[in-house]
Design a protein around this motif. Structure first.
Motif, short mmCIF file in Angstrom:
data_model
loop_
_atom_site.label_atom_id
_atom_site.label_comp_id
_atom_site.label_asym_id
_atom_site.label_seq_id
_atom_site.Cartn_x
_atom_site.Cartn_y
_atom_site.Cartn_z
N GLY A 52 0.79 -1.21 0.00
CA GLY A 52 0.00 0.00 0.00
C GLY A 52 0.82 1.26 0.00
O GLY A 52 0.39 2.31 0.49
N GLU A 53 2.04 1.22 -0.56
CA GLU A 53 2.91 2.39 -0.63
C GLU A 53 2.93 2.92 -2.07
O GLU A 53 2.98 2.16 -3.03
CB GLU A 53 4.33 2.04 -0.19
N PHE A 54 2.92 4.24 -2.19
CA PHE A 54 2.90 4.90 -3.50
C PHE A 54 4.18 4.60 -4.27
O PHE A 54 5.28 4.71 -3.73
CB PHE A 54 2.74 6.41 -3.30
N LEU A 55 4.02 4.22 -5.55
CA LEU A 55 5.19 3.97 -6.40
C LEU A 55 5.29 5.01 -7.51
O LEU A 55 6.24 5.78 -7.56
CB LEU A 55 5.10 2.56 -7.02
N THR A 56 4.34 5.02 -8.43
CA THR A 56 4.39 5.94 -9.58
C THR A 56 2.99 6.44 -9.91
O THR A 56 1.98 5.88 -9.45
CB THR A 56 4.98 5.26 -10.83
N ALA A 57 2.95 7.46 -10.76
CA ALA A 57 1.68 7.97 -11.30
C ALA A 57 1.95 8.55 -12.67
O ALA A 57 3.06 9.03 -12.94
CB ALA A 57 1.08 9.03 -10.38
N GLU A 58 0.97 8.50 -13.54
CA GLU A 58 1.12 9.06 -14.88
C GLU A 58 -0.21 9.61 -15.38
O GLU A 58 -1.28 9.17 -14.95
CB GLU A 58 1.65 8.01 -15.86
N VAL A 59 -0.12 10.59 -16.28
CA VAL A 59 -1.30 11.19 -16.87
C VAL A 59 -1.68 10.38 -18.11
O VAL A 59 -0.81 10.01 -18.91
CB VAL A 59 -1.05 12.66 -17.26
N ILE A 143 -3.53 13.35 -3.09
CA ILE A 143 -3.20 14.59 -3.80
C ILE A 143 -1.79 15.04 -3.45
O ILE A 143 -1.04 15.51 -4.32
CB ILE A 143 -4.24 15.68 -3.49
N GLU A 144 -1.40 14.88 -2.21
CA GLU A 144 -0.04 15.24 -1.79
C GLU A 144 1.00 14.49 -2.62
O GLU A 144 1.98 15.07 -3.10
CB GLU A 144 0.14 14.93 -0.30
N ASP A 145 0.78 13.19 -2.82
CA ASP A 145 1.72 12.39 -3.61
C ASP A 145 1.69 12.79 -5.09
O ASP A 145 2.73 12.82 -5.75
CB ASP A 145 1.39 10.91 -3.48
N LEU A 146 0.50 13.09 -5.61
CA LEU A 146 0.39 13.48 -7.02
C LEU A 146 1.04 14.83 -7.28
O LEU A 146 1.63 15.06 -8.35
CB LEU A 146 -1.08 13.51 -7.45
N VAL A 147 0.97 15.73 -6.30
CA VAL A 147 1.65 17.02 -6.43
C VAL A 147 3.16 16.84 -6.36
O VAL A 147 3.93 17.43 -7.12
CB VAL A 147 1.15 17.99 -5.34
N LYS A 148 3.60 15.99 -5.43
CA LYS A 148 5.03 15.74 -5.24
C LYS A 148 5.66 15.15 -6.51
O LYS A 148 6.80 15.46 -6.85
CB LYS A 148 5.23 14.79 -4.07
N VAL A 153 -0.79 20.21 -10.07
CA VAL A 153 -0.04 21.43 -9.75
C VAL A 153 -0.88 22.36 -8.88
O VAL A 153 -2.11 22.39 -8.97
CB VAL A 153 0.40 22.16 -11.04
N LEU A 154 -0.17 23.14 -8.03
CA LEU A 154 -0.83 24.04 -7.08
C LEU A 154 -0.59 25.50 -7.45
O LEU A 154 0.37 25.83 -8.14
CB LEU A 154 -0.29 23.78 -5.66
N ASP A 155 -1.50 26.36 -6.94
CA ASP A 155 -1.31 27.80 -7.13
C ASP A 155 -0.53 28.36 -5.94
O ASP A 155 -0.02 27.62 -5.09
CB ASP A 155 -2.66 28.50 -7.32
#
Length: 630
Positions: A52-59, A143-148, A153-155
């Protein structure tokens, strides 16, 4: 209910295809969905490990994804909280959604989502992959992981940017990929999850174990058993039925009973179940089979679906195809030189005989036409379930009686001739013109299908309109008019066969019908003038130019045509003797009272075509003889 039963049985007969994604020639994909599943376009893919640990993400670029769904989530509206069980929008799956500027109207969607996912993950039916996804999401840091990882992206206020603006180029440079994914904004992206597992490399949304896990879990939650009106068995029933039948954005439903204030069922029944009670299992399988068949072999014109399928997995010839398509699909050779229509008629018989030999016991064919009057309601406009033997007999009769010799098809860029019925779409173009809207085309196809399947008469207005357009050749290009002529002749032939009168492509020398005889005269005048013109001359002859007037006032127009033929007769000299003699022979066949100005019937087109064809054949034979003598 018979169409639902046939779809249900089709699903059961093709269970080996469940979950298999097939790519069409246009790169679009379709799948026979498992029950309790639907499809969604995903914008982000998140991969976690088994712990259950974050590895990768893609659009992603709107990738169609198979996702589990409940009755509530399959039909949820914008304001209703009804989470999908596993993959869902960011507002449902992200526990930190509000922290990063997300706005929720009522209860927190994540709370309902994670509660349902926990139930599944802790159930006896859960598999390791589901537990891994639950473990990760329960930490509420998506969301924290996806931003990292620079997916979102954040303002300047550390909130998700709702809409990209040039002012952010200073911070981020080029436009982030997430704004080109197809999502409305970052808050509405759809997220799918995957689990990296050395023991199972199958993607979560393609994993049969995950499918079966949710199906078994959700089946335990269903209740309200009742008699299913389709199968007659007692099983859990449902009042919510699937949408997205024709395509992913389709909101129209075939079955709906949520209107308790109108006249959907009130006044006849106390509850909707008394009107039609359908089990959850039957509804899911029937609708999933229908979606699969539409993508696999359905024909959609202006959102109207024309679907033909058999329950024995053998090829079923389509009623809207022409004879050339039928021969190509059955691999019957059509390379012979066209002389008469008989060889082609025999080939049609052989093609259908070959299909008939593939019949299995109790083989059926289903014909279904669907369309929607509103965005939310889909209706069955036409349905037939018939024995395949009967279906092929009707198809054979159609290609036998609504048949003519056509020359408008091409193979490898070379024109080919075939004898048989034209395609219904080509009939629509002949009747209404090539620039007719899809709305008109689908209406004509719907009217023509009963003529083919049920053996009904071709509507008189369709024949009349085709005759009127063909009688005005100067309003269209030559190739289009030639195509219209043969299609119209096929419709006329079918009309007279219905009246027990035989009309053949070959010239009928014995016919005394005044319209047929006038048509022959018009053809002779056309050929005579054409032979006098230079080969490079492409203008229409006087016979073609006056065709419309000739059909309305034949004897008066014929006098005008005869006067216009005199210069060409003088130019050809003795070469025109045979044609001049033929004019006299045809004129002699008229009864005295028939040579008048009464408008001609559609038969004049048959006489015109057959006489012109006969003259061209004789000319070709003469040329061949001259070449042999040389």
């Amino acid at each position: 209910m018979s169409w639902l039963l046939q779809l249900y049985e089709t699903y059961n007969a093709n269970e080996d295809q469940v979950g298999r994604t097939i790519k069409k020639p246009n790169d679009k994909e379709y799948t026979l969905l498992p029950i309790s599943h639907t499809t969604q376009n995903a914008h982000i893919e998140v991969t976690v490990n088994e712990d259950g640990e974050f590895l990768t993400a893609e659009v992603l670029e709107k990738e169609n994804t198979i996702i589990p769904c409940t009755e509530e989530s399959a039909s949820r509206s914008g304001s209703k909280i009804a989470p999908y069980p596993l993959h869902d929008k960011l507002s449902y799956v992200a526990g930190d959604f509000v922290k990063y500027g997300g706005i929720v109207k009522k209860d927190l969607p994540f709370s309902a989502y994670i509660h349902n996912l926990r139930e599944w993950a802790e159930s006896p039916h859960a598999v390791k992959k589901v537990k891994s996804i639950y473990t990760y999401l329960s930490r509420e840091r998506l969301i924290e992981d996806l931003v990292k990882h620079k997916i979102l992206v954040l303002d300047e206020r550390d909130n998700l940017i709702q809409k990209w603006d040039k002012q952010y180029e200073v911070t981020y440079g080029k436009k982030p990929q997430i704004f080109s994914s197809g999502a409305t904004d970052q808050f509405s992206v759809f997220v799918r999850f995957n689990v990296y597992s050395p023991s199972s490399l199958e993607k979560v949304w393609k994993d049969k174990e995950v499918y079966d896990s949710f199906i078994a879990f959700y089946k335990d939650k269903l209740g309200n058993e009742d008699i299913d009106y389709v199968t007659g068995e007692v099983s859990p029933s449902t009042e919510r039925h699937a949408n997205k039948i024709r395509h992913a954005a389709d909101k129209a439903k075939l079955i709906s009973s949520n209107d308790t204030t109108g006249f959907t069922f009130r006044g006849r029944f106390k509850t909707s179940n008394q009107a039609a009670n359908i089990s959850y299992d039957v509804s899911q399988k029937a609708h999933n089979a229908l979606k699969w068949l539409i993508h696999r072999q359905g024909k959609t014109i202006d959102n109207r679906v024309f679907l033909i399928w058999g329950n024995d997995n053998n090829d079923v010839p389509l009623p809207d195809e022409d004879a050339w398509d039928l021969l190509q699909h059955t691999k019957v050779k059509t390379d012979r030189v066209v002389d008469t229509d008989k060889p082609y008629a025999e080939e049609i018989k052989k093609a259908i005989a070959g299909l008939r030999s593939n019949l299995s016991y109790q083989s059926d064919v289903n014909i279904l036409v669907l369309d929607s009057a509103t965005t939310g309601r889909l209706g069955v406009l036409y349905y037939r379930n018939m024995n395949k033997e009967l279906y092929l007999n009707r198809l054979e009769a159609w290609h036998k009686y609504c048949a003519w010799l056509h020359h408008y098809r091409k193979r490898d860029g070379i024109p080919v001739s075939f004898f048989g019925a034209p395609a219904t779409k080509d009939i629509a173009f002949a009747v209404y013109g090539p620039r007719v809207s899809d709305k008109v085309v689908k209406g004509l196809m719907e009217r023509m299908i009963p003529c083919i399947i049920d053996g009904r008469h071709v509507p008189r207005d369709i024949i009349k309109s085709a005759v009127q357009r063909t009688s005005n050749p100067i309003a269209m290009e030559k190739w289009e008019w030639e195509k219209n002529l043969t299609i119209t002749c096929a419709l006329i032939r079918k009309h007279y066969f219905e009246k027990k009168e035989v009309c053949e492509v070959a010239l009928d020398y014995e016919s005394k019908d005044r319209s047929y005889l006038f048509g022959r005269l018009l053809a002779i005048a056309d050929v005579l003038e054409r032979r006098a013109l230079p080969r490079e001359e492409t203008r229409a002859t006087n016979a073609i130019r006056y065709m419309n007037s000739f059909a309305k006032n034949p004897s008066r127009t014929w006098k005008t045509l005869q006067d216009s033929l005199q210069p060409y007769q003088a130019k050809l000299g003795t070469k025109v003797t045979a044609l001049t003699r033929l004019i006299d022979e045809v004129a002699d066949q008229f009864e005295m009272e028939d040579f008048n100005n009464k408008p001609l019937s559609e038969k004049y087109l048959l006489g015109f075509y057959s006489q012109r064809r006969e003259l061209y054949k004789k000319k070709e034979n003469i040329n061949e003889s001259e070449e042999k003598n040389l």
